[in-house]
Design an enzyme around this catalytic site. Structure first.
Site, PDB file in Angstrom:
ATOM      1  N   SER A   8       9.513-104.514 -43.700  1.00  0.00           N
ATOM      2  CA  SER A   8      10.535-105.641 -43.538  1.00  0.00           C
ATOM      3  C   SER A   8      11.255-105.634 -41.884  1.00  0.00           C
ATOM      4  CB  SER A   8      12.264-106.089 -43.622  1.00  0.00           C
ATOM      5  OG  SER A   8      12.491-104.553 -44.055  1.00  0.00           O
ATOM      6  N   THR A 222      15.621 -87.111 -48.269  1.00  0.00           N
ATOM      7  CA  THR A 222      16.463 -87.034 -47.564  1.00  0.00           C
ATOM      8  C   THR A 222      17.347 -86.839 -48.819  1.00  0.00           C
ATOM      9  OG1 THR A 222      16.620 -89.005 -47.783  1.00  0.00           O
ATOM     10  CG2 THR A 222      15.978 -88.376 -45.851  1.00  0.00           C
ATOM     11  N   GLY A 224      20.903 -87.105 -47.163  1.00  0.00           N
ATOM     12  CA  GLY A 224      22.484 -87.909 -46.635  1.00  0.00           C
ATOM     13  C   GLY A 224      23.146 -86.974 -45.980  1.00  0.00           C
ATOM     14  N   GLY A 227      21.802 -83.187 -45.780  1.00  0.00           N
ATOM     15  CA  GLY A 227      20.171 -83.107 -44.901  1.00  0.00           C
ATOM     16  C   GLY A 227      18.848 -83.395 -45.861  1.00  0.00           C
ATOM     17  N   GLY A 254      18.379 -93.507 -42.792  1.00  0.00           N
ATOM     18  CA  GLY A 254      17.068 -92.816 -43.801  1.00  0.00           C
ATOM     19  C   GLY A 254      16.280 -93.515 -42.499  1.00  0.00           C
ATOM     20  N   ASP A 255      15.681 -95.296 -41.843  1.00  0.00           N
ATOM     21  CA  ASP A 255      14.686 -95.524 -40.731  1.00  0.00           C
ATOM     22  C   ASP A 255      15.037 -94.671 -39.831  1.00  0.00           C
ATOM     23  OD1 ASP A 255      14.596 -97.203 -43.470  1.00  0.00           O
ATOM     24  OD2 ASP A 255      16.177 -99.189 -41.969  1.00  0.00           O
TER      25      ASP A 255
END
Length: 323
Positions: A8, A222, A224, A227, A254-255
Protein backbone atom coordinates in the site's frame (compact mmCIF):
# COMPACT_ATOMS: atom_id res chain seq x y z
CA UNK A 1 21.03 -4.32 -5.14
CA UNK A 2 17.61 -3.51 -6.65
CA UNK A 3 14.75 -3.92 -4.20
CA UNK A 4 11.11 -3.65 -5.24
CA UNK A 5 8.55 -2.97 -2.50
CA UNK A 6 4.93 -3.93 -3.20
CA UNK A 7 1.99 -3.01 -1.01
CA UNK A 8 0.00 0.00 0.00
CA UNK A 9 0.78 3.65 -0.63
CA UNK A 10 -1.65 5.66 1.44
CA UNK A 11 -2.45 8.70 3.49
CA UNK A 12 -2.86 8.15 7.24
CA UNK A 13 -5.29 10.11 9.37
CA UNK A 14 -3.92 9.55 12.87
CA UNK A 15 -6.11 10.30 15.87
CA UNK A 16 -5.42 10.03 19.60
CA UNK A 17 -8.13 9.03 22.06
CA UNK A 18 -7.20 10.27 25.57
CA UNK A 19 -8.80 7.28 27.31
CA UNK A 20 -8.90 3.50 27.06
CA UNK A 21 -11.02 1.54 24.60
CA UNK A 22 -11.50 -1.20 27.20
CA UNK A 23 -13.42 1.19 29.44
CA UNK A 24 -16.10 1.64 26.80
CA UNK A 25 -16.53 -1.86 25.43
CA UNK A 26 -19.10 -4.11 27.13
CA UNK A 27 -18.45 -7.74 26.17
CA UNK A 28 -22.11 -8.67 26.67
CA UNK A 29 -23.11 -6.03 24.08
CA UNK A 30 -20.66 -6.85 21.31
CA UNK A 31 -23.52 -7.96 19.06
CA UNK A 32 -24.86 -4.38 19.07
CA UNK A 33 -21.55 -2.51 19.19
CA UNK A 34 -21.98 1.21 18.55
CA UNK A 35 -19.16 3.42 19.80
CA UNK A 36 -17.90 6.92 19.13
CA UNK A 37 -14.57 8.16 20.47
CA UNK A 38 -13.90 11.89 20.85
CA UNK A 39 -10.24 12.35 19.91
CA UNK A 40 -7.75 15.02 20.97
CA UNK A 41 -5.62 15.24 17.85
CA UNK A 42 -5.87 14.61 14.13
CA UNK A 43 -2.89 14.58 11.79
CA UNK A 44 -2.87 13.72 8.09
CA UNK A 45 0.37 12.02 7.16
CA UNK A 46 1.93 10.14 4.28
CA UNK A 47 1.77 6.42 4.91
CA UNK A 48 1.08 3.02 3.43
CA UNK A 49 3.21 -0.02 4.19
CA UNK A 50 5.21 -0.03 0.95
CA UNK A 51 5.92 3.69 1.19
CA UNK A 52 6.86 3.44 4.89
CA UNK A 53 9.30 0.62 4.22
CA UNK A 54 10.80 2.54 1.31
CA UNK A 55 11.19 5.67 3.46
CA UNK A 56 13.19 3.83 6.13
CA UNK A 57 15.41 2.19 3.52
CA UNK A 58 16.00 5.62 1.97
CA UNK A 59 17.02 7.10 5.33
CA UNK A 60 19.46 4.23 5.78
CA UNK A 61 21.02 4.85 2.39
CA UNK A 62 19.40 2.33 0.05
CA UNK A 63 16.16 3.74 -1.42
CA UNK A 64 14.18 1.02 -3.23
CA UNK A 65 11.55 1.18 -5.95
CA UNK A 66 7.87 1.16 -4.99
CA UNK A 67 5.39 -0.97 -6.93
CA UNK A 68 1.91 0.25 -6.04
CA UNK A 69 -1.16 2.11 -7.26
CA UNK A 70 -2.18 5.66 -6.34
CA UNK A 71 -4.83 8.20 -7.28
CA UNK A 72 -4.15 11.14 -9.57
CA UNK A 73 -6.32 13.36 -7.35
CA UNK A 74 -3.76 13.48 -4.53
CA UNK A 75 -0.54 11.85 -5.78
CA UNK A 76 1.61 14.80 -6.87
CA UNK A 77 2.59 15.93 -3.37
CA UNK A 78 3.44 12.36 -2.36
CA UNK A 79 5.48 11.84 -5.53
CA UNK A 80 7.55 14.94 -4.77
CA UNK A 81 8.23 13.59 -1.26
CA UNK A 82 9.42 10.25 -2.62
CA UNK A 83 11.63 11.84 -5.25
CA UNK A 84 13.17 14.09 -2.59
CA UNK A 85 14.31 10.95 -0.74
CA UNK A 86 15.53 9.13 -3.83
CA UNK A 87 12.71 6.56 -3.91
CA UNK A 88 12.10 5.15 -7.39
CA UNK A 89 8.47 5.69 -8.51
CA UNK A 90 8.74 4.35 -12.07
CA UNK A 91 6.57 1.36 -11.15
CA UNK A 92 3.85 3.34 -9.40
CA UNK A 93 0.59 3.25 -11.35
CA UNK A 94 -1.36 6.53 -11.23
CA UNK A 95 -5.10 5.99 -11.69
CA UNK A 96 -7.03 8.97 -13.16
CA UNK A 97 -10.04 10.34 -11.25
CA UNK A 98 -9.24 8.34 -8.13
CA UNK A 99 -7.86 9.01 -4.66
CA UNK A 100 -4.89 7.28 -3.05
CA UNK A 101 -5.79 4.75 -0.36
CA UNK A 102 -6.55 6.37 2.98
CA UNK A 103 -6.24 4.95 6.49
CA UNK A 104 -8.01 6.19 9.64
CA UNK A 105 -6.22 5.15 12.84
CA UNK A 106 -7.40 5.85 16.39
CA UNK A 107 -4.97 5.02 19.22
CA UNK A 108 -5.83 4.89 22.93
CA UNK A 109 -3.59 5.45 25.95
CA UNK A 110 -2.55 1.77 25.99
CA UNK A 111 -1.45 2.08 22.34
CA UNK A 112 -4.37 -0.12 21.25
CA UNK A 113 -5.60 0.81 17.79
CA UNK A 114 -8.85 0.82 15.83
CA UNK A 115 -8.27 1.24 12.10
CA UNK A 116 -10.46 1.85 9.07
CA UNK A 117 -9.01 1.66 5.55
CA UNK A 118 -10.37 3.06 2.27
CA UNK A 119 -8.85 1.08 -0.60
CA UNK A 120 -9.10 3.77 -3.29
CA UNK A 121 -6.57 3.37 -6.10
CA UNK A 122 -4.96 0.39 -4.37
CA UNK A 123 -7.77 -1.73 -5.85
CA UNK A 124 -6.05 -1.36 -9.25
CA UNK A 125 -3.20 -3.55 -8.01
CA UNK A 126 -5.49 -6.42 -9.06
CA UNK A 127 -4.72 -5.53 -12.68
CA UNK A 128 -0.96 -5.37 -12.25
CA UNK A 129 1.88 -7.85 -12.66
CA UNK A 130 5.50 -7.92 -11.56
CA UNK A 131 6.38 -9.25 -15.00
CA UNK A 132 6.17 -5.60 -16.12
CA UNK A 133 9.38 -4.94 -14.16
CA UNK A 134 12.63 -5.94 -15.91
CA UNK A 135 13.98 -9.08 -14.23
CA UNK A 136 17.43 -7.54 -13.80
CA UNK A 137 15.88 -4.86 -11.59
CA UNK A 138 14.51 -7.36 -9.09
CA UNK A 139 17.23 -8.65 -6.81
CA UNK A 140 14.64 -8.83 -4.02
CA UNK A 141 10.91 -8.16 -3.76
CA UNK A 142 9.13 -7.24 -0.55
CA UNK A 143 5.55 -8.49 -0.69
CA UNK A 144 3.56 -6.25 1.61
CA UNK A 145 -0.18 -5.83 2.11
CA UNK A 146 -2.33 -4.77 -0.81
CA UNK A 147 -5.47 -6.53 -2.04
CA UNK A 148 -5.29 -10.33 -1.40
CA UNK A 149 -5.48 -11.23 -5.10
CA UNK A 150 -2.32 -9.33 -6.14
CA UNK A 151 -0.48 -10.57 -3.04
CA UNK A 152 -1.06 -14.11 -4.27
CA UNK A 153 -0.15 -13.19 -7.87
CA UNK A 154 3.03 -11.36 -6.91
CA UNK A 155 4.08 -14.32 -4.78
CA UNK A 156 3.53 -16.77 -7.65
CA UNK A 157 5.34 -14.51 -10.11
CA UNK A 158 8.38 -14.25 -7.83
CA UNK A 159 8.48 -18.02 -7.54
CA UNK A 160 8.12 -18.51 -11.29
CA UNK A 161 10.81 -15.92 -12.11
CA UNK A 162 13.16 -17.12 -9.36
CA UNK A 163 13.11 -13.78 -7.54
CA UNK A 164 13.83 -13.95 -3.79
CA UNK A 165 11.10 -12.30 -1.75
CA UNK A 166 10.25 -11.16 1.75
CA UNK A 167 6.72 -12.24 2.66
CA UNK A 168 4.80 -9.92 4.96
CA UNK A 169 1.09 -9.57 4.10
CA UNK A 170 0.40 -8.60 7.77
CA UNK A 171 -3.15 -7.21 8.11
CA UNK A 172 -4.37 -8.97 4.96
CA UNK A 173 -3.70 -12.39 6.51
CA UNK A 174 -7.26 -12.27 7.85
CA UNK A 175 -8.71 -12.04 4.32
CA UNK A 176 -6.45 -14.63 2.70
CA UNK A 177 -7.02 -18.37 2.52
CA UNK A 178 -4.80 -20.75 4.42
CA UNK A 179 -3.52 -22.32 1.21
CA UNK A 180 -2.61 -18.97 -0.32
CA UNK A 181 -0.70 -18.00 2.82
CA UNK A 182 1.03 -21.37 2.94
CA UNK A 183 2.09 -20.98 -0.69
CA UNK A 184 3.61 -17.60 0.13
CA UNK A 185 5.47 -18.98 3.13
CA UNK A 186 6.79 -22.01 1.25
CA UNK A 187 8.74 -20.01 -1.28
CA UNK A 188 9.84 -17.08 0.87
CA UNK A 189 13.39 -16.09 1.65
CA UNK A 190 12.16 -14.19 4.72
CA UNK A 191 8.79 -14.23 6.52
CA UNK A 192 8.01 -11.27 8.79
CA UNK A 193 5.01 -11.01 11.14
CA UNK A 194 4.18 -9.78 14.60
CA UNK A 195 3.44 -12.37 17.29
CA UNK A 196 -0.33 -12.28 16.71
CA UNK A 197 0.02 -12.52 12.92
CA UNK A 198 2.49 -15.39 13.29
CA UNK A 199 -0.02 -17.40 15.33
CA UNK A 200 -2.69 -16.56 12.77
CA UNK A 201 -0.46 -17.86 9.97
CA UNK A 202 0.01 -21.15 11.81
CA UNK A 203 -3.69 -21.43 12.59
CA UNK A 204 -4.90 -20.69 9.04
CA UNK A 205 -2.30 -22.81 7.23
CA UNK A 206 -1.94 -25.70 9.64
CA UNK A 207 1.83 -25.27 9.37
CA UNK A 208 3.86 -25.81 12.51
CA UNK A 209 6.73 -23.60 13.57
CA UNK A 210 9.08 -26.31 12.29
CA UNK A 211 7.30 -26.39 8.92
CA UNK A 212 7.61 -22.61 8.49
CA UNK A 213 11.31 -22.49 9.35
CA UNK A 214 12.00 -25.40 7.00
CA UNK A 215 10.46 -23.49 4.08
CA UNK A 216 11.68 -19.93 4.70
CA UNK A 217 15.36 -19.17 5.25
CA UNK A 218 14.57 -16.58 7.93
CA UNK A 219 11.42 -16.16 10.00
CA UNK A 220 10.99 -12.97 12.03
CA UNK A 221 8.43 -12.48 14.78
CA UNK A 222 8.19 -8.98 16.24
CA UNK A 223 6.94 -8.55 19.80
CA UNK A 224 6.55 -4.81 20.27
CA UNK A 225 8.23 -3.46 23.39
CA UNK A 226 9.64 -6.94 24.06
CA UNK A 227 11.85 -6.92 20.97
CA UNK A 228 11.73 -9.60 18.32
CA UNK A 229 12.77 -13.16 17.58
CA UNK A 230 14.60 -14.23 14.44
CA UNK A 231 14.43 -17.92 13.60
CA UNK A 232 16.28 -20.06 11.09
CA UNK A 233 16.43 -23.81 10.67
CA UNK A 234 19.47 -23.87 12.98
CA UNK A 235 18.92 -21.18 15.60
CA UNK A 236 16.54 -18.90 17.44
CA UNK A 237 17.88 -15.43 18.21
CA UNK A 238 16.23 -13.06 20.67
CA UNK A 239 16.66 -9.48 19.49
CA UNK A 240 16.45 -6.93 22.31
CA UNK A 241 14.43 -3.75 21.77
CA UNK A 242 16.32 -0.52 21.27
CA UNK A 243 15.76 2.09 23.97
CA UNK A 244 12.93 4.51 23.25
CA UNK A 245 13.50 8.13 24.21
CA UNK A 246 9.79 8.93 24.16
CA UNK A 247 6.79 6.88 23.12
CA UNK A 248 4.70 9.15 20.94
CA UNK A 249 2.89 6.92 18.43
CA UNK A 250 3.40 3.21 17.59
CA UNK A 251 1.92 3.45 14.09
CA UNK A 252 4.50 2.50 11.46
CA UNK A 253 7.00 0.84 13.79
CA UNK A 254 6.56 -2.54 12.11
CA UNK A 255 7.12 -1.05 8.67
CA UNK A 256 10.27 0.73 9.84
CA UNK A 257 11.47 -2.55 11.39
CA UNK A 258 11.02 -4.36 8.08
CA UNK A 259 12.78 -1.59 6.16
CA UNK A 260 15.72 -1.72 8.57
CA UNK A 261 15.86 -5.51 8.41
CA UNK A 262 15.95 -5.65 4.62
CA UNK A 263 18.51 -2.87 4.41
CA UNK A 264 20.82 -4.67 6.86
CA UNK A 265 20.46 -8.08 5.20
CA UNK A 266 21.11 -6.57 1.77
CA UNK A 267 24.17 -4.85 3.25
CA UNK A 268 25.53 -8.28 4.16
CA UNK A 269 24.93 -8.24 7.92
CA UNK A 270 24.18 -11.45 9.79
CA UNK A 271 20.68 -11.92 11.18
CA UNK A 272 21.71 -10.93 14.70
CA UNK A 273 22.98 -7.50 13.65
CA UNK A 274 20.22 -7.09 11.06
CA UNK A 275 17.65 -7.61 13.79
CA UNK A 276 19.27 -4.92 15.91
CA UNK A 277 19.32 -2.47 13.02
CA UNK A 278 15.63 -3.23 12.48
CA UNK A 279 14.88 -2.75 16.18
CA UNK A 280 16.50 0.68 16.18
CA UNK A 281 14.77 1.71 12.94
CA UNK A 282 11.43 0.88 14.56
CA UNK A 283 12.18 3.05 17.60
CA UNK A 284 12.62 6.16 15.47
CA UNK A 285 9.10 5.69 14.09
CA UNK A 286 7.64 5.35 17.60
CA UNK A 287 9.16 8.66 18.70
CA UNK A 288 7.22 10.80 16.19
CA UNK A 289 3.64 11.23 15.05
CA UNK A 290 3.27 9.81 11.56
CA UNK A 291 4.99 6.94 9.83
CA UNK A 292 7.38 9.12 7.80
CA UNK A 293 7.93 12.00 10.22
CA UNK A 294 11.20 10.80 11.76
CA UNK A 295 14.52 11.97 10.32
CA UNK A 296 18.12 10.90 10.94
CA UNK A 297 21.43 10.72 9.12
CA UNK A 298 23.33 7.47 8.69
CA UNK A 299 25.99 8.76 11.07
CA UNK A 300 23.36 9.51 13.71
CA UNK A 301 21.85 6.06 13.25
CA UNK A 302 25.24 4.35 13.58
CA UNK A 303 26.02 6.34 16.73
CA UNK A 304 22.71 5.43 18.33
CA UNK A 305 23.21 1.80 17.35
CA UNK A 306 26.50 1.84 19.26
CA UNK A 307 24.79 3.43 22.26
CA UNK A 308 22.22 0.64 22.33
CA UNK A 309 24.16 -2.41 21.26
CA UNK A 310 27.83 -1.51 21.51
CA UNK A 311 30.47 -0.60 18.96
CA UNK A 312 30.49 -3.03 16.04
CA UNK A 313 32.89 -2.38 13.15
CA UNK A 314 30.75 -4.38 10.71
CA UNK A 315 27.74 -2.15 11.34
CA UNK A 316 29.76 1.07 11.36
CA UNK A 317 31.36 0.11 8.06
CA UNK A 318 27.99 -0.66 6.47
CA UNK A 319 26.74 2.83 7.27
CA UNK A 320 29.96 4.54 6.23
CA UNK A 321 29.71 2.82 2.84
CA UNK A 322 25.98 3.47 2.38
CA UNK A 323 25.09 6.18 -0.07
Amino acid sequence: MSVIVTGSVAYDNIMDFPGYFKDHIMPEKLHVLNLSFLVDTLKRQRGGVAANIAYTMALLGAPPAVFGSVGANDWNEYAEWMHKHGIDTRFVHVEPDEFTATCYITTDRDNNQITGFYTGAMAYDKQRSLTSVPREEMDLVIIGPTEPEPIVRFTQECQEMGVPYVYSPIWQIIRMSGEDIAQGVRGAKVVVANDYEYELIKDKTGLSHKDITEHAEIVVMTKGEHGSVIMTADEVIAIPPARVREIVDPVGAGDAYLGGLVYALQAGMDVNRAGRVASLAAVYAIEQYGTQAHVYTRDEFAQRYAENFGEEPVVAEAFSLAG
